[in-house]
Design a protein around this motif. Structure first.
Motif, short mmCIF file in Angstrom:
data_model
loop_
_atom_site.label_atom_id
_atom_site.label_comp_id
_atom_site.label_asym_id
_atom_site.label_seq_id
_atom_site.Cartn_x
_atom_site.Cartn_y
_atom_site.Cartn_z
N TYR A 134 5.87 8.95 3.88
CA TYR A 134 5.71 7.62 3.30
C TYR A 134 7.07 7.07 2.84
O TYR A 134 7.32 5.88 2.94
CB TYR A 134 4.71 7.66 2.14
CG TYR A 134 3.29 7.42 2.58
CD1 TYR A 134 2.67 6.19 2.41
CD2 TYR A 134 2.56 8.42 3.23
CE1 TYR A 134 1.37 5.96 2.85
CE2 TYR A 134 1.26 8.21 3.68
CZ TYR A 134 0.68 6.97 3.49
OH TYR A 134 -0.60 6.73 3.94
N LYS A 135 7.93 7.95 2.36
CA LYS A 135 9.28 7.51 1.97
C LYS A 135 10.07 7.05 3.19
O LYS A 135 10.82 6.07 3.12
CB LYS A 135 10.02 8.67 1.29
CG LYS A 135 9.46 9.05 -0.08
CD LYS A 135 9.95 8.13 -1.17
CE LYS A 135 11.38 8.40 -1.54
NZ LYS A 135 11.80 7.61 -2.72
N ALA A 187 0.84 -1.21 0.00
CA ALA A 187 0.00 0.00 0.00
C ALA A 187 0.87 1.25 0.00
O ALA A 187 0.59 2.22 -0.73
CB ALA A 187 -0.93 -0.01 1.21
N ILE A 188 1.93 1.24 0.80
CA ILE A 188 2.85 2.39 0.87
C ILE A 188 3.52 2.62 -0.47
O ILE A 188 3.64 3.75 -0.94
CB ILE A 188 3.91 2.16 1.98
CG1 ILE A 188 3.25 2.26 3.36
CG2 ILE A 188 5.06 3.15 1.86
CD1 ILE A 188 4.14 1.81 4.49
N GLU A 189 3.96 1.53 -1.11
CA GLU A 189 4.63 1.63 -2.41
C GLU A 189 3.71 2.24 -3.46
O GLU A 189 4.13 3.07 -4.28
CB GLU A 189 5.10 0.25 -2.86
CG GLU A 189 5.93 0.26 -4.14
CD GLU A 189 7.23 1.02 -3.98
OE1 GLU A 189 7.57 1.79 -4.92
OE2 GLU A 189 7.89 0.87 -2.94
N ILE A 190 2.44 1.86 -3.43
CA ILE A 190 1.47 2.41 -4.40
C ILE A 190 1.27 3.91 -4.16
O ILE A 190 1.23 4.70 -5.11
CB ILE A 190 0.12 1.67 -4.29
CG1 ILE A 190 0.26 0.23 -4.79
CG2 ILE A 190 -0.97 2.40 -5.10
CD1 ILE A 190 -0.96 -0.64 -4.56
N ASN A 235 -5.27 3.82 -0.95
CA ASN A 235 -4.12 3.14 -0.37
C ASN A 235 -3.60 3.85 0.88
O ASN A 235 -3.00 3.20 1.75
CB ASN A 235 -3.01 2.99 -1.42
CG ASN A 235 -3.29 1.84 -2.36
OD1 ASN A 235 -3.02 0.68 -2.05
ND2 ASN A 235 -3.87 2.15 -3.51
N MET A 236 -3.85 5.14 0.99
CA MET A 236 -3.56 5.82 2.25
C MET A 236 -4.50 5.31 3.34
O MET A 236 -4.09 5.08 4.49
CB MET A 236 -3.71 7.33 2.09
CG MET A 236 -2.57 7.98 1.34
SD MET A 236 -2.77 9.78 1.21
CE MET A 236 -2.52 10.26 2.93
N CYS A 237 -5.78 5.12 2.97
CA CYS A 237 -6.75 4.57 3.92
C CYS A 237 -6.33 3.17 4.37
O CYS A 237 -6.41 2.82 5.55
CB CYS A 237 -8.15 4.52 3.30
SG CYS A 237 -8.94 6.13 3.10
N LYS A 238 -5.88 2.36 3.40
CA LYS A 238 -5.45 0.99 3.71
C LYS A 238 -4.24 1.02 4.65
O LYS A 238 -4.17 0.25 5.62
CB LYS A 238 -5.11 0.25 2.42
CG LYS A 238 -4.69 -1.19 2.66
CD LYS A 238 -4.28 -1.88 1.36
CE LYS A 238 -5.47 -2.15 0.47
NZ LYS A 238 -5.09 -2.96 -0.72
#
Length: 211
Positions: free
Chosen positions: A43-44, A14-17, A89-92
């Motif tokens: 996120y990085k 999810a973070i990668e997306i 994906n942030m929500c995930k």
């Protein structure tokens, strides 16, 4: 342990997306400044932490990922283009972190109420970094430079009095942004306006609203 490894892998995906889609959608300048830059850099950092073998569910204060969804929704009210892929994906990401953190610390079943309460705590931390206002970093970073101002650019900044969040329209002309109370026009800004000018206007607006 196997379950946790699966969760970390799911979290990493999810973070990668989020990172990949942000790099596709937003310019390098946007990824370096303001609220977009803040989200991207965090996120990085958590991606690097996982890659180096760190536990993403420990020392979360260093990353403050949870609460970023609120920031993203606020800033995409303005000239930042919304992405459902990034948002989902942030929500995930936040859901996984909330569930695993709550379960590890409290040893209880995670509920929607627990997740909501945890998200609010992280939002409060994010607000503190921006003097209490979501979107402040973003609108200030978009105040036109001297060169842009000479070309006729300015930014109209609006404030949602109830949620204490800011958003803006940077342009050469007014786009006729629809206003609904309690979202009100704060002011028009260009070089050499600074964060102090915005904060002073916010204070005046709040004083009028309280009156």
């Amino acid at each position: 342990m196997e379950k946790k490894r699966k969760k970390i892998k799911e979290l990493s995906n999810a973070i990668e997306i989020v990172i990949t889609e942000m790099e596709k959608k937003y310019s390098p300048l946007m990824l370096d400044k303001g609220s977009v830059g803040m989200i991207y850099k965090r996120y990085k950092r958590i991606k690097k932490n996982i890659y180096e073998g760190g536990d993403p569910f420990v020392f979360l204060n260093d990353f403050c990922i949870v609460g970023g969804v609120y920031v993203y929704l606020d800033i995409t009210y303005s000239d930042i283009e919304f992405s459902s892929i990034i948002y989902n994906n942030m929500c995930k990401t936040e859901k996984i972190i909330n569930e695993e953190t709550i379960i590890d610390i409290k040893d209880i079943k995670c509920t929607d109420e627990d997740i909501c309460e945890s998200s609010k705590r992280w939002e409060e931390k994010s607000r503190k970094e921006q003097f209490g206002y979501l979107g402040l970093d973003h609108v200030v970073s978009n105040i036109p430079t001297k060169e842009e101002t000479e070309c006729g650019y300015f930014i109209d900044i609006y404030i949602n009095v109830k949620s204490k969040s800011l958003f803006g329209e940077k342009s050469k002309k007014t786009f006729g942004l629809k206003e609904e109370w309690p979202t009100v026009f704060l002011g028009r800004y260009k070089y050499p306006a600074t964060i102090d000018d915005v904060l002073n206007d916010i204070k005046k607006m709040e004083e009028r609203s309280n009156g």
